[in-house]
Structure formats: C-alpha cells, structure tokens
Scaffold this active site. Structure first.
Site, PDB file in Angstrom:
ATOM      1  N   ALA A   1       0.813  -1.219   0.000  1.00  9.47           N
ATOM      2  CA  ALA A   1       0.000   0.000   0.000  1.00  9.47           C
ATOM      3  C   ALA A   1       0.844   1.266   0.000  1.00  9.47           C
ATOM      4  O   ALA A   1       0.378   2.324   0.414  1.00  9.47           O
ATOM      5  CB  ALA A   1      -0.942  -0.004   1.199  1.00  9.47           C
ATOM      6  N   GLY A   2       2.108   1.188  -0.451  1.00  6.44           N
ATOM      7  CA  GLY A   2       2.946   2.366  -0.570  1.00  6.44           C
ATOM      8  C   GLY A   2       3.736   2.656   0.687  1.00  6.44           C
ATOM      9  O   GLY A   2       3.979   1.772   1.511  1.00  6.44           O
TER      10      GLY A   2
ATOM     11  N   HIS B   1      15.431   3.177  -3.963  1.00  5.49           N
ATOM     12  CA  HIS B   1      15.854   3.349  -5.350  1.00  5.49           C
ATOM     13  C   HIS B   1      17.051   2.470  -5.702  1.00  5.49           C
ATOM     14  O   HIS B   1      17.138   1.959  -6.825  1.00  5.49           O
ATOM     15  CB  HIS B   1      16.152   4.822  -5.611  1.00  5.49           C
ATOM     16  CG  HIS B   1      14.916   5.645  -5.761  1.00  5.49           C
ATOM     17  ND1 HIS B   1      14.930   6.987  -6.061  1.00  5.49           N
ATOM     18  CD2 HIS B   1      13.603   5.297  -5.648  1.00  5.49           C
ATOM     19  CE1 HIS B   1      13.680   7.428  -6.142  1.00  5.49           C
ATOM     20  NE2 HIS B   1      12.863   6.431  -5.886  1.00  5.49           N
TER      21      HIS B   1
ATOM     22  N   ASP C   1       7.741   7.944  -6.677  1.00  6.65           N
ATOM     23  CA  ASP C   1       9.113   7.470  -6.536  1.00  6.65           C
ATOM     24  C   ASP C   1       9.180   6.033  -7.027  1.00  6.65           C
ATOM     25  O   ASP C   1       8.226   5.517  -7.593  1.00  6.65           O
ATOM     26  CB  ASP C   1       9.606   7.601  -5.082  1.00  6.65           C
ATOM     27  CG  ASP C   1       8.788   6.772  -4.095  1.00  6.65           C
ATOM     28  OD1 ASP C   1       7.762   6.182  -4.496  1.00  6.65           O
ATOM     29  OD2 ASP C   1       9.161   6.723  -2.909  1.00  6.65           O
TER      30      ASP C   1
END
Length: 267
Positions: free
Chosen positions: A68-69, A94, A149
């Site tokens: 859910a992020g 990242h 992101d």
C-alpha cells in the site's frame, strides 16, 4: 489471514528450485514501507542478486494487500522530520529498484488487494505481473501532496502512454483488475484463490528457461526507448553473438533439431 505479530520480520525470503520468493510482511498496515522494511527488502534483493542459482524472483505481499505504498502514519508521526524519514526510505528503495532491474532473472510481481503508491511503482518495474481479481491499483501520491518514486514516472508512461500516465498520476483514481489488464498494467488476471498457483506455474516455467538469455532480452527491451534504430540493431547483434556462444544456445539448437524439449541450465 491474521495479522502478523509485531516481532515478525518485515520481509520474508525463501529460495527453492531456482525460485526466490520475497514477501512484504507487514499485513497489519497493508505492507506499507517504513525504514526497517526497506532495509530488509534491500538486503533480501541484494542476497538474491548475488545467488547464481536464482532463475526467477517472485514479489508478493502477506495479508490483504500486495503493498500500500509508504507508511503514511510514519510520515505523520515524524512531523517536521518527515523529509529526513523520506530520505532514509527513498535512497535504499531506489538502489533496490536498480538492482531488480539489472537482474538477469525475470521478476514477477504477484499482486492482490491494494497496489498503491510505491506498490504500483514496484509492480510496474517487474517484468511480468500476475494480478488477483480483487487487486486495486492507484498511484496515490498526489492524495498526500507527494510525487511518485520507485521509478513510477519512468515505467508508467512507457506502459500506458503519456496522456494516460498523466491522468492516473494527477488524479490518483483507483483502477480495478480488469481495467489494469486493459491498460497493460498487468499481464494476467486470475481468481484470488488461484493467484499463488498461477504465479508458481509461471515462475516454474521461467525457472526452466535460459536465464542468461532472459537477462539480455530484458536489457534490450528496456534500453530500446533510449536508442536509435541503428543503435538498437547493434545492441541486438552483440547480444545474439554472446548468446550464440553459450551452453544454453547449443542446447536449444540441439533440442530443436532433435525435436525434444530443451534442458536449459540458465547459462
């Protein structure tokens, strides 16, 4: 499925038969990402990337959702320190996405329930996506005044086109599994009860394939958007020449001539 106790590890990893399963394991918050989860996920992905025996990676979530992020509750609790919390999460996040993208092994996202924010970015970055029919997709970021992101702005326009990517990102509307399939966000939609079985079937098929060649295919397709035709033809030539010198190529050619299934080693 019941919620995991707070002492449970935020990421579960197991490897068997050449298939690495990496599971987000914070079901009590729909597997939302906090610092500890991101670091554990990075460690799991790094471990898998260094394992030559891994021929396919499956990403999934425990409980009622895929992912859910980010952990919005954690952002709220940080108050004026929210920017630092985001930095602590986004940097290893990242780096992990780059590691996943560079793997030769195909990456499957097996999704259900909420696939939101960073969860959608992760799903979009996977090579293939199997979705349960109860999956709900949303970019979500603008709902909290944020920007995407995890390569979401890289992957989404490549999948659905710029205009639709603008709509999905600016409005952050929820898309159901059927619409996600129509848009190309996922490869297949199955009944929720069948998701694990169908994912395993696909993973085993890929695990029996020419892993190194898969890696070259992935690189060629992803790099094609930045290449001219001449550059892409050159890249294809180089990749095919490398493939032609491998044991899997020799086996594949022999199996074709002998009219039998190939026995690839992944090399």
């Amino acid at each position: 499925m019941t919620d995991a106790p707070s002492s449970s590890p935020p990421i579960l990893l197991d490897v068997a038969d050449g298939i690495a399963h990496i599971r987000f394991n914070r079901p009590e918050v729909l597997n939302a990402l906090d610092e500890a989860t991101i670091l554990a996920w990075k460690a799991a992905v790094d471990q898998v990337a260094d394992d030559d025996g891994v021929r396919v990676v499956v990403l999934s979530g425990e409980g009622r959702a895929f992912l859910a992020g980010g952990d919005v509750g954690r952002f709220h609790a940080a108050g004026a320190g929210a920017q630092q919390v985001v930095a602590d999460i986004i940097d290893p996040f990242h780096k992990t996405m780059l590691t996943l993208a560079g793997m030769a092994a195909p990456v499957i996202a097996s999704v259900h329930g909420a696939v939101a924010g960073a969860g959608l970015s992760v799903a979009l970055a996977a090579d293939l996506v199997v979705a349960a029919d109860d999956a709900k997709f949303t970019m979500a970021y603008t709902r909290i005044g944020a920007t995407p992101d995890g390569s979401g702005t890289f992957s989404l326009p490549r999948v659905v086109g710029l205009r639709k990517a603008m709509e999905l990102t600016l409005l952050s509307d929820v898309v159901d599994a059927a619409e996600a399939l129509r848009l190309g966000l996922v490869n297949t939609v199955v009944a929720a009860a069948d998701r694990a079985r169908e994912t395993d079937r696909l993973a085993r098929r890929l695990a029996a394939g020419p892993t190194a060649a898969y890696g070259r295919v992935k690189h060629l397709l992803r790099a094609s958007f930045a290449h001219t035709l001449a550059e892409q033809l050159h890249a294809e030539r180089e990749a095919f020449l490398v493939s032609a010198g491998t044991r899997d190529f020799a086996e594949g050619v022999a199996a074709f001539v002998e009219k039998r299934p190939p026995r690839f080693e992944g090399r």
